[in-house]
Design an enzyme around this catalytic site. Sequence first.
Site, mmCIF file in Angstrom:
data_model
loop_
_atom_site.group_PDB
_atom_site.id
_atom_site.type_symbol
_atom_site.label_atom_id
_atom_site.label_comp_id
_atom_site.label_asym_id
_atom_site.label_seq_id
_atom_site.Cartn_x
_atom_site.Cartn_y
_atom_site.Cartn_z
ATOM 1 N N ASP A 7 0.836 -1.179 0.119
ATOM 2 C CA ASP A 7 0.130 -0.042 0.238
ATOM 3 C C ASP A 7 1.146 0.930 -0.029
ATOM 4 O O ASP A 7 1.751 1.686 0.490
ATOM 5 C CB ASP A 7 -0.770 0.019 0.968
ATOM 6 C CG ASP A 7 -1.499 1.021 0.985
ATOM 7 O OD1 ASP A 7 -1.210 2.332 0.992
ATOM 8 O OD2 ASP A 7 -2.696 1.205 1.539
ATOM 9 N N HIS A 8 1.191 1.961 -0.931
ATOM 10 C CA HIS A 8 2.430 2.630 -1.582
ATOM 11 C C HIS A 8 2.085 4.184 -0.167
ATOM 12 O O HIS A 8 3.300 4.599 0.404
ATOM 13 C CB HIS A 8 2.209 3.107 -2.611
ATOM 14 C CG HIS A 8 1.881 3.791 -2.840
ATOM 15 N ND1 HIS A 8 -0.215 3.915 -3.830
ATOM 16 C CD2 HIS A 8 1.239 5.430 -3.031
ATOM 17 C CE1 HIS A 8 -0.429 4.916 -3.737
ATOM 18 N NE2 HIS A 8 0.415 6.202 -4.049
ATOM 19 N N HIS A 17 -5.694 2.627 1.268
ATOM 20 C CA HIS A 17 -4.943 3.582 1.898
ATOM 21 C C HIS A 17 -5.436 4.358 2.876
ATOM 22 O O HIS A 17 -4.748 4.995 3.870
ATOM 23 C CB HIS A 17 -4.829 5.068 0.660
ATOM 24 C CG HIS A 17 -3.772 3.968 -1.207
ATOM 25 N ND1 HIS A 17 -3.163 2.804 -0.658
ATOM 26 C CD2 HIS A 17 -4.344 4.669 -1.728
ATOM 27 C CE1 HIS A 17 -3.002 3.353 -2.182
ATOM 28 N NE2 HIS A 17 -3.360 3.981 -2.138
HETATM 29 C C1 BG6 Z 1 -3.837 4.789 -6.350
HETATM 30 C C2 BG6 Z 1 -5.047 4.531 -7.248
HETATM 31 O O1 BG6 Z 1 -3.527 3.191 -4.975
HETATM 32 O O2 BG6 Z 1 -3.179 5.945 -5.898
HETATM 33 C C3 BG6 Z 1 -5.281 5.824 -7.687
HETATM 34 O O3 BG6 Z 1 -4.786 3.354 -7.607
HETATM 35 C C4 BG6 Z 1 -4.717 6.650 -7.879
HETATM 36 O O4 BG6 Z 1 -6.322 6.164 -8.465
HETATM 37 C C5 BG6 Z 1 -3.519 6.907 -6.396
HETATM 38 O O5 BG6 Z 1 -4.155 7.568 -8.145
HETATM 39 C C6 BG6 Z 1 -3.114 7.740 -5.398
HETATM 40 O O6 BG6 Z 1 -1.254 7.918 -5.281
HETATM 41 P P1 BG6 Z 1 -0.661 9.407 -4.731
HETATM 42 O O7 BG6 Z 1 0.523 8.649 -4.242
HETATM 43 O O8 BG6 Z 1 -0.472 9.700 -6.304
HETATM 44 O O9 BG6 Z 1 -1.353 10.124 -3.881
#
Ligand code: BG6
Length: 493
Positions: free
Chosen positions: A184-185, A247
């Site tokens: 989960d980045h 997230h």
């Molecule tokens: C991803 C989603 O996990 O996270 C995307 O699939 C979303 O829809 C993205 O745009 C948002 O990531 P960040 O790091 O740009 O906030």
Amino acid sequence: MSDNTILQPTTIVIFGATGDLAKRKLFPAFYNLYIDGRMPKGFNILALGRAENTDEKFRAYVKENLESFSRKPVTDEDWAGFQVHITYFQHQLDEEASYKNLYEKLESFDETYGSRGNRLFYLSIAPNFVSVISNHIKNTSIASNPEKDRIIIEKPFGHDKESAIELNNLLSKTFKEEQIYRIDHYLGKETVQNILAFRFGNSIFEPLWNNKHIESVQITVAEEVGVETRASFYEQTGALRDMIQNHLLQILCMVAMEPPVSLESGEIRDRKVDVLKSIRRISPDRVDHYAVRGQYGRGEVDGKKVNAYREEEGVDPVSNTETFVAIKFYLDNKRWENVPFYVRTGKRMKEKHSYITIQFKPLPHSTFSESSSLLSANKLIINIQPLMDIRLQFMAKKPGLSLELKPVEMIFDNFACQTDTPEAYETLLLEALVGDLTLFMRSDQVEEAWDVVKTIQETWENRKDLPFPNYDAGSWGPEESNALVERQGHHWV
Ligand code: BG6
């Protein structure tokens, strides 16, 4: 991880190396780790793709993308050192023979290391291929050493609780839980990790961190972008599955968890699972009371006119997929009894801004009766992105002869301390190379998070007569989202 951890020689096998994630995130992350001297002494990146290609051409493609997506500049010297570690490998995901060739290739890398190297399998592919890859990996014994072999899986991890359990069971036939790194980045973001440091590295905040002093908590992840080129994925997913289940719930866990005894990965993950278990489940007849969904119509973002979601390429013109969600959660535990946790996320919102607001209770009695109606209760705002700071809002005396108050802020700015912050993927990939699972999701975390959203998901799936679109692109979402918090006398910050 400590700065001088010595990493074992490793072969990184990227399934889906010609895809978007590899191009934008994975290769830039490995390249930056390489420049920072954080890659293992011996390493190879084996880039798997369906089409025929040569190392030379594939490396040129990687270099071109690094020029657009790398955090650090691509210099001739760094690139020359890095590129020799990349090998292109033609591979068919569903053919056994391809895995036998892969086995031989991996053995040949081991010969160059002089010992059996670690193997890191990165599955950057559509979720429906996970099972086929995992079965082939098992049958060809290419990940037969549980001490050395790891697999990284991208989200979405299943599309509901049942499919997540199924996927976990399937993976457990090939890998032990300690070998599985579910990404989960958001957990790799510097500012999200800082929540732990802020809460548990200080003694002054924790005594206030409960329902005696906190009125409500808000978590917003707002995006300016629309669905972009991902309609086929997003139409099946929507904001609840794409953002809330992972997230936003992970951020909520960081805010609400009990102090861990240590930073050991099992301990941290246990405390997060406790939070997920304590979130009150919403009964189907109360979904409308606690949750709001929306879909963007036409509007203006950043001064440009943009299409409605239903007009985006690949989207069904009568689509009911939600691009916005707001939910009020309660946690049934001693610390958070009766404190609403409002979470919201949306695409095509007014601005890109992710932040957490801890709203403290108002003063029980104000000494400053004259101006008390102007007093605003204290707030702590943790900006996740693009601002990366922590702000404490409090009242102070306005300079001057009279005793008047005004709200002021005390700010800790991450950028001021370090302008060159690593990308989330750099942090996460390094942790996976080291073998530290803390920032990854354990099977029970994923299943519990699906359970939290289960009734909302099911209720919404069964009711499709929606007045979509119900918010303009470039706004803060549908009016009902304001009503959700205003019912309790609160406002989105
Ligand atoms: C991803 C989603 O996990 O996270 C995307 O699939 C979303 O829809 C993205 O745009 C948002 O990531 P960040 O790091 O740009 O906030």
